[in-house]
Scaffold this motif. Structure first.
Motif, PDB file in Angstrom:
ATOM      1  N   THR A  28       4.832   5.305   2.194  1.00  0.00           N
ATOM      2  CA  THR A  28       5.361   6.685   2.193  1.00  0.00           C
ATOM      3  C   THR A  28       4.923   7.483   3.422  1.00  0.00           C
ATOM      4  O   THR A  28       5.273   8.652   3.548  1.00  0.00           O
ATOM      5  N   GLY A  29       4.183   6.849   4.327  1.00  0.00           N
ATOM      6  CA  GLY A  29       3.622   7.559   5.475  1.00  0.00           C
ATOM      7  C   GLY A  29       4.634   7.934   6.549  1.00  0.00           C
ATOM      8  O   GLY A  29       5.807   7.553   6.499  1.00  0.00           O
TER       9      GLY A  29
ATOM     10  N   ASP B  69       0.838  -1.195   0.000  1.00  0.00           N
ATOM     11  CA  ASP B  69       0.000   0.000   0.000  1.00  0.00           C
ATOM     12  C   ASP B  69       0.880   1.255   0.000  1.00  0.00           C
ATOM     13  O   ASP B  69       1.677   1.462   0.908  1.00  0.00           O
ATOM     14  N   ARG B  70       0.721   2.089  -1.028  1.00  0.00           N
ATOM     15  CA  ARG B  70       1.611   3.242  -1.202  1.00  0.00           C
ATOM     16  C   ARG B  70       1.524   4.224  -0.035  1.00  0.00           C
ATOM     17  O   ARG B  70       2.531   4.773   0.408  1.00  0.00           O
ATOM     18  N   ALA B  71       0.313   4.444   0.473  1.00  0.00           N
ATOM     19  CA  ALA B  71       0.145   5.391   1.579  1.00  0.00           C
ATOM     20  C   ALA B  71       0.925   4.938   2.811  1.00  0.00           C
ATOM     21  O   ALA B  71       1.517   5.761   3.528  1.00  0.00           O
ATOM     22  N   THR B  72       0.947   3.634   3.056  1.00  0.00           N
ATOM     23  CA  THR B  72       1.705   3.107   4.196  1.00  0.00           C
ATOM     24  C   THR B  72       3.204   3.178   3.932  1.00  0.00           C
ATOM     25  O   THR B  72       3.989   3.532   4.822  1.00  0.00           O
TER      26      THR B  72
END
Length: 417
Positions: free
Chosen positions: A219-220, A214-217
């Motif tokens: 780069t979070g 998951d990209r949001a995770t």
């Protein structure tokens, strides 16, 4: 020793039985070539041969299996695969998609694998609902190994949180010890990164990042925190770490030169070989912040389709033997891992293995059991390689930016999907 004597008896008794009318040949491709691994593989061979079958050993040393996979691909392409090959994690699914794997459903039903194995392990061993591989063991990756004598001399306390971990590292360093023994190799850097990620993201966040990608995770803020912690940890490693093998790093902790090592439970085999006792001469702790969670690495044998009925019978007997209590006990006592069977009697295992099994069961029941990225269980080898590249480049650059590294991580994973 109990396991060895029981196995010897089993082999001796089996030899006295009449040879099976359907004796066949089973060729096994593996890379169990060192120390205890080889002893365990040799015992598996004897148990299979005692059933009247012929074992054809196909051991390929080196590279953590890379060399073996190269050989396997050549054999498979030519239409001559072995009966069984040491394949793990998502790679099992890739071989299944090629239509080359045989099902083990009859053996699994007979031995009740669905009841013996946690669902997380069952999923890895199946392709499209069929068992195509047999699990050999379970390694735990999120371990911290410490030398209690070194800790005592430094006035340090075994850590349970990341803050306590760095506080202990400060005390060890101030007392003149190497705080963290490490080998500067990509997979070792990846192991340390993974344990930090498991601690900071938690099991659910870890799964989102490395299984679901998951990209949001990726780069979070939490991932930025992981890279910042990795950068901080780099300051507690000695200048000679580059290229050092993991077992040499373990030796530094055993010899009292270093206080801690972040490594999977195969490190225990080095302590055992040195005559050290778990819980007395060394301590095994869940990596700080990962208590209740378990990052797993499972060795398994995938079975290939065979046309000869006798060889197919030998293949099924191999699977039965691998899942048997005797072999599970002997192999895992030599390997440092734990049996994959949830009903295994652990009374003959050491304190670290008993703790590992208890944590394995708890994690399986509560959602904390997650596949290791660094050891090929969470994602494809392409994703793993992309992560290693980003992590190692970051780890070796003191001026690297954690926020930029998180962005690079997401981009690198996306590029190989």
């Amino acid at each position: 020793m109990k396991a060895i004597s029981r196995l010897s008896c089993a082999i001796s008794l089996a030899v006295l039985l009449p040879l099976s009318a359907t004796a066949g040949e089973v060729e096994v491709l593996h890379w169990w070539t060192s120390g205890g691994e080889k002893r365990a593989a040799d015992t598996l061979q004897k148990l299979v041969e005692a059933q009247g079958h012929k074992w054809k050993d196909f051991a390929v040393a080196g590279g953590g299996g890379e060399a073996a996979m190269t050989v396997l691909k050549t054999r498979a392409v030519s239409g001559n695969p072995p009966a069984a090959a040491q394949i793990k994690g998502p790679d099992i699914q890739e071989w299944g998609e090629l239509g080359l794997l045989a099902d083990l459903n009859d053996v699994a039903a007979e031995q009740k694998w669905d009841d013996l194995l946690p669902p997380q392990v069952v999923d890895v061993m199946k392709y499209q609902g069929d068992y195509v591989a047999v699990p050999v063991n379970v390694h735990r990756v999120n371990w911290l190994w410490i030398n209690p004598q070194v800790f005592e001399k430094a006035g340090a306390t075994p850590p349970t949180t990341l803050d306590e971990f760095f506080a202990a590292a400060d005390k060890l360093k101030a007392a003149g010890f190497i705080a963290i023994a490490h080998g500067g190799q990509p997979w070792q850097d990846g192991t340390v990164f993974e344990d930090l990620a498991f601690s900071i993201l938690g099991p659910e966040g870890f799964r989102k990042a490395f299984v679901e990608q998951d990209r949001a995770t990726l780069t979070g803020d939490k991932m930025v925190e992981v890279f910042a912690a990795l950068q901080k940890l780099r300051g507690y490693i000695d200048a000679d770490a580059a290229g050092r093998d993991w077992n040499s790093a373990t030796g530094m902790v055993i010899d009292g030169k270093a206080g801690m090592q972040i490594m999977g439970d195969w490190a225990k085999s080095e302590w055992t070989a040195a005559g050290k006792v778990a819980g007395k001469d060394y301590e095994c702790l869940a990596f700080p912040g990962t208590q209740g969670s378990f990052a797993f690495n499972i060795d398994s044998l995938a079975m290939f389709k065979l046309s000869n009925a006798d060889n197919r019978k030998a293949q099924e007997d191999l699977a039965r033997t691998v899942m048997g209590n005797e072999f599970q006990e002997f192999f895992n006592q030599n390997k440092g891992s734990i049996p994959v069977r949830m009903d295994q009697d652990m009374s003959s295992f050491d304190a670290c293995a008993q703790k590992s099994m208890a944590d394995f069961k708890d994690a399986a029941a509560g959602g904390g059991l997650q596949p290791s990225l660094a050891h090929g269980m969470a994602a494809s080898s392409y994703v793993q390689g992309a992560v290693f590249d980003v992590v190692t480049n970051f780890f070796n650059d003191p001026k690297a930016d954690p926020k930029r590294a998180a962005q690079q991580l997401a981009a690198a994973i996306q590029a190989v999907q």
